[in-house]
Design a protein around this motif. Structure first.
Motif, PDB file in Angstrom:
ATOM      1  N   ASN A 229       0.825  -1.220   0.000  1.00 34.15           N
ATOM      2  CA  ASN A 229       0.000   0.000   0.000  1.00 34.15           C
ATOM      3  C   ASN A 229       0.851   1.259   0.000  1.00 34.15           C
ATOM      4  N   GLU A 230       1.885   1.249   0.828  1.00 35.93           N
ATOM      5  CA  GLU A 230       2.768   2.426   0.859  1.00 35.93           C
ATOM      6  C   GLU A 230       3.429   2.612  -0.503  1.00 35.93           C
ATOM      7  N   GLU A 233       1.194   4.227  -3.008  1.00 33.58           N
ATOM      8  CA  GLU A 233       1.072   5.679  -2.789  1.00 33.58           C
ATOM      9  C   GLU A 233       2.306   6.390  -3.351  1.00 33.58           C
ATOM     10  N   ASP A 275       2.151  -7.164   4.442  1.00 36.32           N
ATOM     11  CA  ASP A 275       2.016  -6.818   5.847  1.00 36.32           C
ATOM     12  C   ASP A 275       3.410  -6.856   6.469  1.00 36.32           C
ATOM     13  N   ARG A 381       3.517   3.947   7.199  1.00 32.98           N
ATOM     14  CA  ARG A 381       2.601   3.155   8.043  1.00 32.98           C
ATOM     15  C   ARG A 381       2.802   3.519   9.514  1.00 32.98           C
ATOM     16  N   VAL A 384       0.112   5.940  11.265  1.00 33.66           N
ATOM     17  CA  VAL A 384      -1.217   5.513  11.662  1.00 33.66           C
ATOM     18  C   VAL A 384      -1.333   5.581  13.189  1.00 33.66           C
ATOM     19  N   LYS A 385      -2.338   6.236  13.641  1.00 32.73           N
ATOM     20  CA  LYS A 385      -2.638   6.409  15.075  1.00 32.73           C
ATOM     21  C   LYS A 385      -1.496   7.078  15.850  1.00 32.73           C
ATOM     22  N   GLY A 410      -5.384  10.635   3.642  1.00 33.13           N
ATOM     23  CA  GLY A 410      -6.239   9.493   3.308  1.00 33.13           C
ATOM     24  C   GLY A 410      -6.867   8.948   4.588  1.00 33.13           C
ATOM     25  N   ALA A 411      -8.046   8.289   4.433  1.00 36.62           N
ATOM     26  CA  ALA A 411      -8.775   7.816   5.615  1.00 36.62           C
ATOM     27  C   ALA A 411      -7.975   6.775   6.389  1.00 36.62           C
ATOM     28  N   ASP A 412      -7.076   6.048   5.706  1.00 36.10           N
ATOM     29  CA  ASP A 412      -6.305   5.036   6.419  1.00 36.10           C
ATOM     30  C   ASP A 412      -5.058   5.627   7.097  1.00 36.10           C
ATOM     31  N   GLU A 413      -4.933   6.932   7.054  1.00 38.81           N
ATOM     32  CA  GLU A 413      -3.831   7.667   7.708  1.00 38.81           C
ATOM     33  C   GLU A 413      -2.452   7.263   7.207  1.00 38.81           C
ATOM     34  N   LEU A 414      -2.412   6.675   6.014  1.00 34.49           N
ATOM     35  CA  LEU A 414      -1.127   6.204   5.486  1.00 34.49           C
ATOM     36  C   LEU A 414      -0.363   7.315   4.798  1.00 34.49           C
TER      37      LEU A 414
END
Ligand code: ASP
Length: 441
Positions: A229-230, A233, A275, A381, A384-385, A410-414
């Protein structure tokens, strides 16, 4: 079992072939090899695939192809002679000369990979398997994985290692069909999926993925591990590493892709995984994995009182863009306004027609166009949080007098994407890199 793919710069001459052989022989699990066509030896050299395209253009306009074909033949002949191979290149090129008149362009362009794989298989003592016999396309241009699996079964069990040319396959074992440019990455990925590889090694001339563009940042760090995913992007924002489609076949099975450097084989490169949580337990990731960006966007801001209460207005705006086949890169909103950020080059030819549609259909109070906008994606990554990251980024840019024109996360905070003027593009990347990557590594 590892799948190893070598790009053109790893196959540019006989010395490169020797390096490839050393890499393969240093690990007995490197049994399935995919090769690109011969690439550039130095910056101003030619890639064989480019010469083959040029050759086809000559054919089309009835210009003699002899000079180009001889140039191509010479590149292969040098490698053959230096490595004392027995391949009959004269015969191979005779076949190409005969067939190129009657076959499609894909046939001619694929010969770079075909010959390279033939020579590499002889050099390694591995079996040559022509991609035409195993990588099978449907008539709709998509690779048929089931048929491809079946075709490979005929070669099972493997008694030696194999070399498969990348970048092409066939429709019905008959008509050669090529993939998009850089497609050997995709061939490697398909084989990694079919053979349930433990890892897909992608060897080129870079020691992994860098955290920023080395043309902008001085000696940027290598990224040790990154999620698919990263990577998507960063690639979307211009970091050019792997062919986009190469990720999909391995992604579902979580087969790692390892980006390696043929000229620095001891460097572990970058691991790309679905992952990374296991790796992260041992080595917590940096908050920011990498930064990439692109210049030259245009923002079209539409002002209309009460716009946020008007239903369907965004849909209408999207339909206008769809009419002109323009994709939206970003869409920051206010209470009485929203902006459509689009690529400047893509709207250049239709901007005025589009604006007149916007005026007629959306009935805005006013419209503002501003160009020379750059978008910069800060990806990680580790964000995130993790509270306070965006504040720190914006604070740092403010401290360096960089005016941020748009912000989105982005909504996934990535990722956090900031829009700045083109003039601030390089400086923005440098400031973020120095503060959040260089200083904490
Ligand atoms: N030789 C092809 C190209 O130059 C495919 C590849 O190298 O992956 O695009």
């Amino acid at each position: 079992m590892k799948i190893v793919k070598f790009g053109g710069s790893s196959l540019a001459d006989a010395t490169c072939f020797q390096k490839v052989k050393n890499i393969i022989e240093s690990d007995p699990s490197r049994k399935i090899v995919v090769v690109s066509a011969i690439g550039k030896r130095k910056k101003d050299d030619n890639k064989i695939t480019d010469l083959l395209y040029l050759c086809h253009a000559h054919l089309q306009y009835g210009v003699s192809t002899e000079n180009i074909l001889s140039m191509i033949e010479e590149r292969y002949r040098c490698i053959k002679d230096d490595l004392h191979l027995s391949i009959d290149l004269h015969h191979e090129f005779e076949i190409i000369r005969q067939n190129m008149m009657k076959e499609n362009i894909d046939y001619l362009v694929s010969r770079g990979e075909y010959l390279c794989a033939k020579m590499m298989s002889e050099y390694l003592g591995y079996q040559f398997i022509d991609a035409k016999d195993v990588i099978l396309f449907d008539y709709n241009g998509k690779i048929n994985i089931e048929k491809t699996k079946e075709a490979f079964h005929k070669f099972m069990p493997l008694h030696t290692g194999i070399v498969v040319p990348g970048f092409y396959g066939s429709i019905n074992h008959q008509r050669i069909k090529i993939m998009a440019r850089g497609g050997s990455d995709i061939t490697g990925s398909i084989l990694a999926d079919l053979f349930d590889a433990t890892v897909y090694e992608n060897w080129s001339d870079v020691s992994g993925i860098l955290a920023a563009d080395p043309k902008i940042v001085h000696e940027p760090k290598r990224i040790e591990s990154i999620t698919y995913n990263e990577l998507r992007e960063l690639s979307y924002m211009g970091a050019n590493v792997l062919h986009d489609e190469a990720v999909f076949p391995v992604r579902e099975k979580n087969i790692p892709i390892n980006i390696r450097n043929t000229f620095e084989p001891d460097n572990p490169g970058t691991m790309i995984l679905n992952d990374c949580s296991e790796l992260d337990k041992k080595h917590p990731p940096h908050t920011i994995t990498g930064i990439a960006g692109k210049k030259d966007f245009t923002s079209i801001t539409i002002y209309k009182k009460g716009i946020s209460n008007e239903s369907g207005i965004a849909l209408k705006a999207f339909q206008i863009l769809e009419k002109y086949k323009i994709s939206i890169e970003n869409m920051p909103c206010g209470i009485d306004s929203f902006s459509l950020i689009v690529s400047s080059s893509k709207i250049a030819d239709c901007l005025y027609e589009m604006l007149s549609d916007i005026k007629e259909i959306l009935q805005p109070d006013s419209i503002r166009i501003s160009d020379s906008l750059s978008l910069i994606a800060v990806v990680g990554r580790g964000m995130v949080k993790n509270t306070g990251i965006s504040g720190k980024i914006f604070g740092e840019l403010g401290a360096h007098q960089i005016n941020i024109q748009t912000i989105s996360q982005g909504a996934d905070e990535l990722n956090i994407i900031v829009g700045v003027h083109n003039d601030d593009f390089e400086k923005t990347i440098q400031v973020i890199y120095e503060k959040f990557i260089r200083r904490i590594s």
